[in-house]
Design an enzyme around this catalytic site. Structure first.
Site, mmCIF file in Angstrom:
data_model
loop_
_atom_site.group_PDB
_atom_site.id
_atom_site.type_symbol
_atom_site.label_atom_id
_atom_site.label_comp_id
_atom_site.label_asym_id
_atom_site.label_seq_id
_atom_site.Cartn_x
_atom_site.Cartn_y
_atom_site.Cartn_z
ATOM 1 N N HIS A 153 7.024 -7.322 -2.303
ATOM 2 C CA HIS A 153 6.883 -6.613 -1.020
ATOM 3 C C HIS A 153 7.914 -7.130 -0.015
ATOM 4 O O HIS A 153 7.834 -6.814 1.168
ATOM 5 C CB HIS A 153 5.486 -6.836 -0.429
ATOM 6 C CG HIS A 153 4.373 -6.161 -1.181
ATOM 7 N ND1 HIS A 153 4.475 -4.880 -1.685
ATOM 8 C CD2 HIS A 153 3.116 -6.583 -1.486
ATOM 9 C CE1 HIS A 153 3.321 -4.555 -2.279
ATOM 10 N NE2 HIS A 153 2.494 -5.567 -2.169
ATOM 11 N N LYS B 232 0.811 -1.220 0.000
ATOM 12 C CA LYS B 232 0.000 0.000 0.000
ATOM 13 C C LYS B 232 0.848 1.276 0.000
ATOM 14 O O LYS B 232 0.568 2.236 0.712
ATOM 15 C CB LYS B 232 -0.998 0.016 1.177
ATOM 16 C CG LYS B 232 -1.912 -1.202 1.231
ATOM 17 C CD LYS B 232 -2.563 -1.560 -0.099
ATOM 18 C CE LYS B 232 -3.580 -0.540 -0.579
ATOM 19 N NZ LYS B 232 -4.099 -0.887 -1.934
ATOM 20 N N SER C 61 -4.327 3.245 4.543
ATOM 21 C CA SER C 61 -4.556 2.507 3.300
ATOM 22 C C SER C 61 -4.558 1.001 3.553
ATOM 23 O O SER C 61 -5.407 0.268 3.029
ATOM 24 C CB SER C 61 -3.474 2.879 2.291
ATOM 25 O OG SER C 61 -3.739 2.287 1.053
#
Length: 295
Positions: free
Chosen positions: A109, A46, A139
């Site tokens: 990630h 995010k 988020s």
């Protein structure tokens, strides 16, 4: 009404909170053979991953194959290195191996210490995107509410506490952004960029990306990319808004929600903001890494 599938649980994996979707194929991921021209987009979840993935995809392949933009969702054009979709055999690596493009654009990630060694060995270019922790927390809260493939966030207050404690998928935001920043000191092929800068002046940040990647788009091409990657255009584009992806409930929250800087002010209480700021001071010791929570 059908029961929603039970949510995965976090567990400690070499000191980082993970779920089995990202560890089931660990050995395969770790043994991944990078190519020297691979470009990796690395982020804490995010932080603008899809935005930067789309920018790079358009810069490299927008003119060459416009039909690609209209028929292949972004998550197949820029596969997610470490995810196992369902069961150990259905893996993003399948998309990765069969990517027809050169370079291959790869999303991850992973904290820096988990990145497969061959990427460093091949001196691949890495683009890291960081977003301020307050907006990232907001988020990730809305994303976790709507995405059945990741752990339940609980209510806002419990999510807030989990974030501060680093009990988040892919571990602590603080560790993630700091360790990638530190890597930049020893690995020159790493471009570290900030979500807030992209919101403030997308054109300027695209110029910096082009310079890092040795790309020289025409003025016309750059204008087209700038238009395509505007938040509302991406939000309404079925190939970039994840609406075709199962497991996401857009009635709870869209995948692309607001794309702004400062939405944390609509969520943090005064007490939470004070608690956050105190905690932040303790964890963010490097004066050279500075984030903006408003622009």
């Amino acid at each position: 009404m059908m029961d929603s599938p039970s949510r995965p649980k976090l567990f400690d994996f070499h000191g980082v909170s993970m779920t089995s979707s990202f560890t089931d194929n660990w050995e395969t991921v770790q043994n991944f053979q990078a190519r020297p021209d691979d470009v990796v987009i690395a982020t804490y979840p995010k932080s603008g991953t899809t935005w930067v993935s789309y920018i790079l995809d358009l810069l490299y392949f927008g003119q060459m194959s416009p039909e690609r933009q209209n028929t292949i969702p972004i998550y197949e054009r820029v596969p997610f290195l470490e995810i196992t979709e369902s069961g150990p055999n259905i893996h993003s690596l399948i998309f990765l191996m069969s990517l027809p493009t050169t370079p291959r654009l790869i999303k991850t990630h992973l904290p820096v210490q988990f990145v497969p060694k061959s990427f460093w060995g091949q001196n691949c270019r890495m683009v890291y995107v960081a977003r301020n922790a307050k907006d990232n927390m907001v988020s990730s809260f809305h994303f976790a509410r709507m995405n059945s493939y990741i752990p339940e966030p609980g209510d806002w207050n419990s999510h807030f506490q989990k974030f501060l404690a680093g009990k988040m998928l892919f571990g602590s935001w603080y560790d993630h952004v700091n360790c990638w920043w530190k890597k930049k000191q020893t690995y020159s092929n790493l471009h570290y960029m900030f979500y807030e800068d992209l919101v403030e002046d997308t054109g300027r940040e695209i110029d910096k990306l082009c310079s890092f990647l040795s790309l020289s788009p025409s003025a016309e091409e750059k204008t087209r990319v700038m238009s395509e990657v505007k938040f509302d255009n991406m939000k309404n584009n079925a190939m970039t808004n994840y609406s075709a992806k199962p497991g996401m409930n857009f009635e709870i929250s869209p995948f692309l929600r607001k794309g702004i800087v400062g939405d944390w002010k609509n969520h943090f209480t005064v007490a939470q903001n004070e608690e956050f700021n105190e905690d932040y001071k303790k964890k963010m010791k490097d004066p050279t890494l500075q984030f903006r929570t408003e622009i």
